[in-house]
Design a protein around this motif. Sequence first.
Motif, short mmCIF file in Angstrom:
data_model
loop_
_atom_site.label_atom_id
_atom_site.label_comp_id
_atom_site.label_asym_id
_atom_site.label_seq_id
_atom_site.Cartn_x
_atom_site.Cartn_y
_atom_site.Cartn_z
N ILE A 82 0.84 -1.20 0.00
CA ILE A 82 0.00 0.00 0.00
C ILE A 82 0.88 1.25 0.00
O ILE A 82 0.57 2.24 -0.66
CB ILE A 82 -0.94 0.00 1.22
CG1 ILE A 82 -1.95 -1.15 1.10
CG2 ILE A 82 -1.69 1.33 1.32
CD1 ILE A 82 -2.80 -1.34 2.34
N LEU A 83 1.98 1.19 0.76
CA LEU A 83 2.91 2.32 0.77
C LEU A 83 3.51 2.54 -0.61
O LEU A 83 3.68 3.68 -1.05
CB LEU A 83 4.03 2.07 1.80
CG LEU A 83 5.01 3.21 2.04
CD1 LEU A 83 4.29 4.47 2.51
CD2 LEU A 83 6.08 2.81 3.06
N ALA A 84 3.78 1.45 -1.33
CA ALA A 84 4.30 1.56 -2.70
C ALA A 84 3.26 2.21 -3.61
O ALA A 84 3.60 3.03 -4.47
CB ALA A 84 4.69 0.19 -3.23
N MET A 85 1.98 1.86 -3.44
CA MET A 85 0.91 2.50 -4.21
C MET A 85 0.87 4.00 -3.94
O MET A 85 0.70 4.81 -4.85
CB MET A 85 -0.44 1.87 -3.85
CG MET A 85 -0.64 0.45 -4.36
SD MET A 85 -2.21 -0.28 -3.79
CE MET A 85 -3.42 0.82 -4.54
N ALA A 86 1.02 4.35 -2.67
CA ALA A 86 1.02 5.77 -2.31
C ALA A 86 2.21 6.49 -2.92
O ALA A 86 2.11 7.65 -3.34
CB ALA A 86 1.03 5.92 -0.79
N MET A 87 3.36 5.81 -2.98
CA MET A 87 4.55 6.40 -3.58
C MET A 87 4.34 6.66 -5.08
O MET A 87 4.90 7.60 -5.63
CB MET A 87 5.76 5.48 -3.38
CG MET A 87 6.24 5.34 -1.95
SD MET A 87 6.80 6.91 -1.21
CE MET A 87 5.45 7.21 -0.07
N VAL A 88 3.52 5.82 -5.72
CA VAL A 88 3.19 6.05 -7.13
C VAL A 88 2.45 7.39 -7.27
O VAL A 88 2.77 8.22 -8.13
CB VAL A 88 2.31 4.92 -7.69
CG1 VAL A 88 1.82 5.27 -9.10
CG2 VAL A 88 3.09 3.62 -7.72
N GLY A 89 1.46 7.58 -6.38
CA GLY A 89 0.72 8.84 -6.40
C GLY A 89 1.63 10.04 -6.20
O GLY A 89 1.47 11.08 -6.86
N LEU A 90 2.58 9.90 -5.30
CA LEU A 90 3.53 10.99 -5.05
C LEU A 90 4.51 11.15 -6.21
O LEU A 90 4.86 12.27 -6.60
CB LEU A 90 4.29 10.73 -3.75
CG LEU A 90 3.44 10.75 -2.47
CD1 LEU A 90 4.29 10.31 -1.28
CD2 LEU A 90 2.87 12.13 -2.23
N GLY A 91 4.94 10.04 -6.78
CA GLY A 91 5.90 10.08 -7.87
C GLY A 91 5.35 10.77 -9.11
O GLY A 91 6.11 11.37 -9.87
N LEU A 92 4.04 10.71 -9.28
CA LEU A 92 3.43 11.37 -10.43
C LEU A 92 3.50 12.89 -10.32
O LEU A 92 3.24 13.61 -11.29
CB LEU A 92 1.97 10.93 -10.58
CG LEU A 92 1.76 9.50 -11.09
CD1 LEU A 92 0.30 9.09 -10.96
CD2 LEU A 92 2.23 9.35 -12.53
N ASN A 93 3.82 13.39 -9.13
CA ASN A 93 3.97 14.84 -8.94
C ASN A 93 5.37 15.34 -9.28
O ASN A 93 5.63 16.54 -9.22
CB ASN A 93 3.64 15.21 -7.49
CG ASN A 93 2.16 15.14 -7.20
OD1 ASN A 93 1.36 15.84 -7.79
ND2 ASN A 93 1.79 14.25 -6.29
N ILE A 94 6.28 14.41 -9.58
CA ILE A 94 7.65 14.80 -9.92
C ILE A 94 7.73 15.21 -11.38
O ILE A 94 7.42 14.43 -12.28
CB ILE A 94 8.64 13.64 -9.66
CG1 ILE A 94 8.64 13.25 -8.18
CG2 ILE A 94 10.05 14.03 -10.09
CD1 ILE A 94 9.53 12.08 -7.86
N HIS A 95 8.13 16.45 -11.60
CA HIS A 95 8.36 16.93 -12.96
C HIS A 95 9.86 17.17 -13.12
O HIS A 95 10.53 17.57 -12.18
CB HIS A 95 7.58 18.21 -13.22
CG HIS A 95 7.45 18.54 -14.67
ND1 HIS A 95 8.42 19.23 -15.35
CD2 HIS A 95 6.47 18.28 -15.57
CE1 HIS A 95 8.05 19.38 -16.61
NE2 HIS A 95 6.88 18.81 -16.77
N ILE A 96 10.36 16.93 -14.33
CA ILE A 96 11.80 16.99 -14.56
C ILE A 96 12.40 18.33 -14.16
O ILE A 96 13.53 18.40 -13.67
CB ILE A 96 12.13 16.66 -16.05
CG1 ILE A 96 13.61 16.35 -16.22
CG2 ILE A 96 11.65 17.77 -16.94
CD1 ILE A 96 14.04 15.07 -15.60
N LYS A 97 11.65 19.41 -14.33
CA LYS A 97 12.18 20.72 -13.99
C LYS A 97 12.38 20.87 -12.49
O LYS A 97 13.22 21.66 -12.04
CB LYS A 97 11.25 21.83 -14.50
CG LYS A 97 9.89 21.87 -13.85
CD LYS A 97 9.05 23.01 -14.40
CE LYS A 97 7.70 23.09 -13.71
NZ LYS A 97 6.85 24.19 -14.24
N SER A 98 11.63 20.10 -11.70
CA SER A 98 11.78 20.19 -10.25
C SER A 98 13.07 19.55 -9.76
O SER A 98 13.53 19.84 -8.66
CB SER A 98 10.58 19.53 -9.55
OG SER A 98 10.57 18.14 -9.78
N LEU A 99 13.64 18.67 -10.58
CA LEU A 99 14.87 17.99 -10.18
C LEU A 99 16.07 18.95 -10.15
O LEU A 99 17.07 18.67 -9.50
CB LEU A 99 15.16 16.82 -11.13
CG LEU A 99 14.13 15.68 -11.11
CD1 LEU A 99 14.50 14.64 -12.16
CD2 LEU A 99 14.05 15.04 -9.74
#
Length: 344
Positions: free
Chosen positions: A302-319
């Motif tokens: 379930i934590l991995a599923m939540a990490m997917v939701g969070l990971g979708l908020n990562i945009h390349i410019k934010s890196l």
Amino acid sequence: MNKTQDQALPKPNPSPKFSKATSMLGGIGFTFLIALMGYGLSFVPKLSVLGQLAWAILIAALFRQVFGYPEALRSGIQFTAKKLLRLAIILYGLKLNIAIVFSQGLGLLLRDVVVIVFAILVTMLLAKWLKADGSLSLLLGIGTGVCGAAAIAAVSPILKAKDEDTALGAGIIAFIGTVFAVVYTLLQPYLPLTESQYGIWSGISLHELAHVALAAAPAGEDALAVSLLAKLGRVFLLIPLSLILMYWMRRTGRIEKGSKLEFPWFLLGFIALSIVGSIELNGQPMIPTGLKSGIANSASFILAMAMVGLGLNIHIKSLRKAWRPLLAMTITSILLAVLSFWMA
């Protein structure tokens, strides 16, 4: 009615209720599938070192860069990233046996306190020197000192952190922690430490529970047992740390006057399950070991599923802004490894 008039009429919209349900279920299913892919990759030789959480975040971030954010599934994805995330943390409490921590781990608990304070303070000092983003650096410092992505997820609502920073922090710490765990494993045969000392070193310095298990297991059962005990002490300290952070947010005026600071009620669930998981009846655990293990594995997924939701908020410019917090955290992790080696 002529053809022109017919074309001018507005087309009926789909049922809002149906659309909302589709978005919710579709979003949850989407995070489930990517988490399942991450789970599968975590068993592939040479790819398994990254772990399920890291793969889940990486796949989700890659999807975002190539296809963009799946707006049609937003409600389900946000539900997973926020609500299911808290459920995972509550279930994570079963991994913590409070009775063992207090009966056998008081000495380790004191070292854990030193580790957490050191990690947060040093990370923030380095972040200030490097002119790094303060919010992301604080999340990384807490994750380094306590229990990785789970700690970052737990304190993010308290610190009013952006979803983007939470996602970046979880991804960075999963990756760096894996690198450190692999290095520990390679160094273990050459270190002047007993199995117990090596276990303590791993438990009080590595980032995630999975990283501790990965590094300590090759040293034997004794090393693994003491390393997990040391790590669980750090997980336990997440509770008082959260309360301190709430007080600090109010004291420093980091929330607007009159606004309500969200209390992390899910931590009470975390404590409750920790207590329930620690109870023994007639010498037997109240919750059977097999059931507890199954729930703990479910919590990880379930934590991995939540990490997917969070990971979708990562945009390349934010890196582009992340390299300074990453450097601050990496230096802190190296210094922490040296300090904890001496404490072991």
